[in-house]
Design an enzyme around this catalytic site. Structure first.
Site, PDB file in Angstrom:
ATOM      1  N   SER A 190       0.701  -1.001   0.047  1.00 36.96           N
ATOM      2  CA  SER A 190       0.075   0.452  -0.087  1.00 36.96           C
ATOM      3  C   SER A 190       0.587   1.313  -0.017  1.00 36.96           C
ATOM      4  O   SER A 190       0.178   2.203   0.162  1.00 36.96           O
ATOM      5  CB  SER A 190      -0.831   0.299   1.393  1.00 36.96           C
ATOM      6  OG  SER A 190      -1.586  -0.752   0.617  1.00 36.96           O
ATOM      7  N   LYS A 245       0.108   3.478  -2.891  1.00 36.66           N
ATOM      8  CA  LYS A 245      -0.690   4.323  -3.511  1.00 36.66           C
ATOM      9  C   LYS A 245      -0.623   6.030  -3.594  1.00 36.66           C
ATOM     10  O   LYS A 245      -1.267   6.638  -3.709  1.00 36.66           O
ATOM     11  CB  LYS A 245      -2.497   4.133  -1.752  1.00 36.66           C
ATOM     12  CG  LYS A 245      -2.880   2.633  -1.964  1.00 36.66           C
ATOM     13  CD  LYS A 245      -3.678   2.570  -1.286  1.00 36.66           C
ATOM     14  CE  LYS A 245      -5.006   1.014  -1.408  1.00 36.66           C
ATOM     15  NZ  LYS A 245      -3.859  -0.608  -1.084  1.00 36.66           N
ATOM     16  N   TYR A 277      -3.902  -2.488 -10.329  1.00 41.17           N
ATOM     17  CA  TYR A 277      -3.121  -2.029  -8.755  1.00 41.17           C
ATOM     18  C   TYR A 277      -2.873  -3.168  -8.396  1.00 41.17           C
ATOM     19  O   TYR A 277      -1.920  -2.924  -7.623  1.00 41.17           O
ATOM     20  CB  TYR A 277      -4.822  -2.593  -8.562  1.00 41.17           C
ATOM     21  CG  TYR A 277      -4.605  -1.986  -6.418  1.00 41.17           C
ATOM     22  CD1 TYR A 277      -4.789  -1.021  -6.445  1.00 41.17           C
ATOM     23  CD2 TYR A 277      -5.043  -3.729  -5.880  1.00 41.17           C
ATOM     24  CE1 TYR A 277      -4.790  -0.954  -4.629  1.00 41.17           C
ATOM     25  CE2 TYR A 277      -5.121  -3.582  -4.496  1.00 41.17           C
ATOM     26  CZ  TYR A 277      -4.492  -2.399  -3.621  1.00 41.17           C
ATOM     27  OH  TYR A 277      -4.817  -2.686  -2.476  1.00 41.17           O
ATOM     28  N   TYR A 317      -4.402   3.397   8.132  1.00 42.72           N
ATOM     29  CA  TYR A 317      -5.272   2.758   8.327  1.00 42.72           C
ATOM     30  C   TYR A 317      -6.558   3.329   9.650  1.00 42.72           C
ATOM     31  O   TYR A 317      -6.259   4.043  10.009  1.00 42.72           O
ATOM     32  CB  TYR A 317      -5.419   0.886   7.647  1.00 42.72           C
ATOM     33  CG  TYR A 317      -4.225   1.035   7.277  1.00 42.72           C
ATOM     34  CD1 TYR A 317      -5.005   0.822   6.164  1.00 42.72           C
ATOM     35  CD2 TYR A 317      -3.143   0.139   7.354  1.00 42.72           C
ATOM     36  CE1 TYR A 317      -4.252   0.824   5.017  1.00 42.72           C
ATOM     37  CE2 TYR A 317      -2.535  -0.311   6.681  1.00 42.72           C
ATOM     38  CZ  TYR A 317      -2.534   0.431   5.065  1.00 42.72           C
ATOM     39  OH  TYR A 317      -2.772  -0.380   3.851  1.00 42.72           O
ATOM     40  N   VAL A 354       1.401  -4.069   3.943  1.00 42.75           N
ATOM     41  CA  VAL A 354       1.371  -5.103   4.585  1.00 42.75           C
ATOM     42  C   VAL A 354       2.539  -5.755   4.076  1.00 42.75           C
ATOM     43  O   VAL A 354       2.826  -6.702   4.887  1.00 42.75           O
ATOM     44  CB  VAL A 354       0.021  -5.803   3.826  1.00 42.75           C
ATOM     45  CG1 VAL A 354      -1.068  -5.479   4.773  1.00 42.75           C
ATOM     46  CG2 VAL A 354       0.111  -6.353   2.911  1.00 42.75           C
TER      47      VAL A 354
HETATM   48  N1  GLN Z   1      -2.454  -5.363  -2.173  1.00 46.62           N
HETATM   49  C1  GLN Z   1      -2.732  -5.052  -0.826  1.00 46.62           C
HETATM   50  C2  GLN Z   1      -4.319  -5.489  -0.611  1.00 46.62           C
HETATM   51  O1  GLN Z   1      -4.897  -4.739  -1.278  1.00 46.62           O
HETATM   52  C3  GLN Z   1      -2.388  -3.971  -0.207  1.00 46.62           C
HETATM   53  C4  GLN Z   1      -3.198  -3.947   0.969  1.00 46.62           C
HETATM   54  C5  GLN Z   1      -2.080  -2.983   2.367  1.00 46.62           C
HETATM   55  O2  GLN Z   1      -0.651  -3.032   2.335  1.00 46.62           O
HETATM   56  N2  GLN Z   1      -2.369  -2.744   3.018  1.00 46.62           N
HETATM   57  O3  GLN Z   1      -4.904  -6.072  -0.065  1.00 46.62           O
END
Ligand code: GLN
Length: 305
Positions: A64, A67, A189, A241, A259
């Site tokens: 993420s 993003k 994505y 988050y 993650v």
């Molecule tokens: N690719 C992961 C997902 O879509 C990214 C989530 C994350 O890093 N929080 O679940």
């Protein structure tokens, strides 16, 4: 001038009891294969210096953290139009929650939860041909490292198991908030999330966020100072988050986690810092990484507060 190397070395030493505590993200099978005991840290300053500890040069899955890069690109492409399709409030729920999306009729709370990033990816896909590669080149340019790649095993692993993301993208489509097909959006994505970078790469790539939108090495303007302020504000309020409040309380820096166990944090005017340790706390943020950033701001006496 502050002596960063002894501070980073102290942080790396003191954080060691936390390394390996928490859980590696296993819902993406390929991520579960990583050694849980890694810890790396790289801090970059706009004057071109880099200070490292531990596994700062081992590539990891940025997940993420991507993003931040895709939102930056979308803001470059369409500016404030992004906010016609996305909110900018903390979600207070898990990054992959579906409940809020139903209640709020397909407008994701912010660009840093999964649904928000699907919309951001859709915007990029509608504007650029070969959007996947454009994002990769954009990130390579930010960190000045042409060896940044998509980890195709990670992308495929998520493609095979990302049922919740498929549900979310279809949900967005049903509300009319995706212009491209859910499959096309998710293909891009998942690849963005699979980018494999070191702590040094990620910290370098985010130097523009602590330098008024300008890449210090080349002088290139990535985004305006006003947009840089907004990106940092979004990271502070939405980047970690549903523990964003606790993270601000403990660390006091705008940040974005993934993650894969990476976290990027910036102090405008001073530094960008990336930490990586794969085991996550209950909110999906690196447990040792969060502790390391807390130690960093305590020891240096520097945070946005
Ligand atoms: N690719 C992961 C997902 O879509 C990214 C989530 C994350 O890093 N929080 O679940």
């Amino acid at each position: 001038m502050i002596s960063w190397q002894p501070i980073i070395d102290d942080v790396a030493r003191e954080v060691s009891p936390h390394i390996g505590k928490g859980k590696v993200a296993a819902y993406i099978p390929e991520l579960a294969r990583v050694d849980a005991n890694h810890f790396g840290m790289a801090l970059c300053t706009p004057d071109g210096r880099t200070y490292c500890a531990g596994d700062a040069s081992i590539p990891f899955s940025i997940q993420s953290i991507s993003k931040v890069f895709t939102l930056t690109l979308a803001l470059q492409l369409v500016g404030d139009d992004v906010w016609k399709r996305l909110g900018r409030e903390p979600s207070g729920s898990a990054f992959n929650s579906l409940v809020q999306l139903e209640q709020e009729r397909g407008i994701p709370r912010n660009p840093f939860i999964n649904a928000g990033a699907h919309v951001v990816t859709d915007i990029i896909l509608s504007r650029l041909q070969d959007a996947k590669l454009k994002v990769l080149h954009f990130v390579r340019g930010l960190c000045n490292n042409s060896s940044v790649v998509f980890d195709l095993a990670v992308a495929r692993s998520e493609q095979a198991t990302g049922f919740r993301n498929y549900a979310m993208a279809n949900f967005l489509k049903s509300f009319g908030n995706l212009n491209n097909s859910p499959d096309a959006v998710l293909d891009a994505y998942f690849h963005h999330c699979s980018m494999s970078m070191t702590c040094v790469d990620v910290a370098r790539a985010c130097l523009f966020l602590c330098n008024s939108g300008i890449l210090p090495e080349s002088g290139e303007c990535v985004v305006s100072p006003a947009l840089t302020k907004r990106l940092n504000a979004l990271m502070l309020t939405c980047g970690t988050y549903d523990s964003v409040g606790d993270f601000a309380f403990r660390v006091g820096l705008p940040a974005k986690s993934g993650v894969g166990g990476g976290i990027i944090a910036v102090l405008p005017g001073h530094f960008s810092v990336c930490v990586w340790s794969p085991c996550l706390n209950e909110s999906g943020n690196s447990l040792a990484g969060t502790a390391a950033l807390e130690l960093l701001t305590e020891k240096s006496g520097l945070s946005i507060f």
